[in-house]
Design an enzyme around this catalytic site. Structure first.
Site, short mmCIF file in Angstrom:
data_model
loop_
_atom_site.label_atom_id
_atom_site.label_comp_id
_atom_site.label_asym_id
_atom_site.label_seq_id
_atom_site.Cartn_x
_atom_site.Cartn_y
_atom_site.Cartn_z
N CYS A 17 0.81 -1.22 0.00
CA CYS A 17 0.00 0.00 0.00
C CYS A 17 0.85 1.27 0.00
CB CYS A 17 -0.95 0.00 1.19
SG CYS A 17 -2.30 -1.19 1.02
N LYS A 20 0.60 3.34 -3.19
CA LYS A 20 -0.60 4.08 -3.56
C LYS A 20 -0.25 5.48 -4.06
CE LYS A 20 -4.38 3.53 -0.86
NZ LYS A 20 -5.22 3.44 0.35
N GLY A 139 -11.01 -13.83 -13.05
CA GLY A 139 -10.23 -12.61 -13.02
C GLY A 139 -9.71 -12.22 -14.38
N HIS A 140 -8.68 -11.38 -14.37
CA HIS A 140 -8.09 -10.88 -15.62
C HIS A 140 -6.59 -10.76 -15.42
CE1 HIS A 140 -7.98 -8.92 -19.52
NE2 HIS A 140 -7.22 -7.97 -19.00
#
Length: 349
Positions: A17, A20, A139-140
């Site tokens: 994170c 971000k 998903g992808h």
């Protein structure tokens, strides 16, 4: 190349994170976008930087929708998959909901990494999705220069039992469910100043599913007035967002904030990320840190990955809540209280 011989943190510039987009930059960008008009059934959108969207289906059921993905924060592929999954699932729990389905978001450098790595990442995620009682439904994926993984998660909640970051009430006690310090401790890992076995306390915490609902009786669950999870914007940023959304001030007893055994050691040795600086910049005009030394200022700005939930709860049940939460979250602690709105959103004492 086998999954056992590659240190994933050395393949990316930023991890978890802490990667971000900084909150001020994100706000500036989003303010220039004309989003579609909200449907009346949309109860919660991104306007107050809440953790997930809430869409009312009927009087009994509302849909909770979120997604989260990032670059590796640890070296072991399976552990990376576990942490990425737990982090994404957390947003549903932060809204008072239960996750039901998850879809994977995968970017993978096919030319430079063994397929065994992504098998391990997906297995780690699958294990945590199963632990949460949800379904991994697809998903992808794309071929990319660096590994990135996360989930799009859908869950459900009763519309009358939604937790948002806008419901804190004056007099509430504030509970944090996990210790702080994942940002600085994983920064030490990326700098190769520690090994995973040296920071297992933080790794175990990041891999712990934030299912606080199952710790609570219905009465305790109803006593939660506001909630958010503590991730990349640090305790400072996410607590500020909760205070602003609720139009209150939070008074935090900083010494009560739970932290890992090695958190201060890592901060003292300047194992920092860019997010330590951007989180401080994001909050500087709206929080009072005048009573804090530099070490505690770094602590509150530390970017968390798969951090705990910050709960604003009725003071009458806060101690019962702590006892219930500690059956799974040993670091859970009452860290402050909610006050009428003052000049600053959050006051650290």
């Amino acid at each position: 190349m086998s999954s056992e011989k590659i240190a994933l943190t050395q393949t990316v510039q930023k991890g978890g994170c802490a990667a971000k987009v900084a909150a001020p930059e994100l706000r500036r960008i989003l303010q220039q976008v004309r989003f579609p008009a909200a449907h009346p059934a949309l109860l919660v959108d991104g306007g107050l930087f809440d953790d997930a969207a809430i869409y009312k289906i009927n009087e009994e059921i509302a849909l909770v929708q979120t997604l989260d993905f990032f670059t590796p924060i640890v070296d072991t592929p399976k552990l990376f998959g576990e942490i990425a999954a737990v982090n994404a699932l957390s947003d549903v729990y932060a809204m008072g909901g239960k996750p039901t389905t998850a879809m994977g978001i995968l970017a993978f450098p096919l030319a430079t990494m063994s397929e065994n790595i992504i098998i391990d990442v997906l297995q780690g995620a699958s294990d945590k999705i199963a632990e949460a009682g949800a379904n991994f439904v697809g998903g992808h994926s794309i071929d990319d220069d660096t590994l990135k993984f996360g989930l799009s998660v859908t869950g459900f909640v009763n519309p009358s039992q939604v937790w948002t970051n806008a419901g804190a009430k004056i007099g509430d006690h504030l509970i944090l469910t996990k210790a702080l310090g994942t940002g600085t401790m994983t920064a030490s890992l990326k700098r190769q100043q520690s090994q995973e076995e040296d920071i297992m306390e933080a790794l175990h915490s990041m891999a712990t599913v934030n299912n606080v609902i199952d710790c609570m009786t219905p009465d305790l669950q109803a006593a939660v007035h506001a909630a958010t999870d503590i991730t990349g914007f640090g305790f400072s940023g996410h607590s500020m967002q909760l205070a602003n959304a609720s139009q209150v001030t939070l008074r935090i007893q900083t010494e009560k904030l739970p932290r890992f055994t090695k958190t201060f050691f890592c901060l003292e040795n300047s194992f920092l990320t860019k997010a330590h600086r951007t989180n401080a910049e994001y909050t500087t005009s709206n929080i009072d840190v005048s009573n804090l030394d530099n070490l505690h200022r770094l602590l509150i700005h530390d970017p968390q990955t798969s951090g705990g939930l910050l709960l604003s709860v009725s003071p009458e049940v806060s101690y019962a809540m702590i006892q219930a939460l500690r059956t799974k979250f040993k670091s859970a602690e009452i860290v402050g209280e909610v006050l009428p709105r003052q000049d600053k959103a959050v006051v650290f004492e």
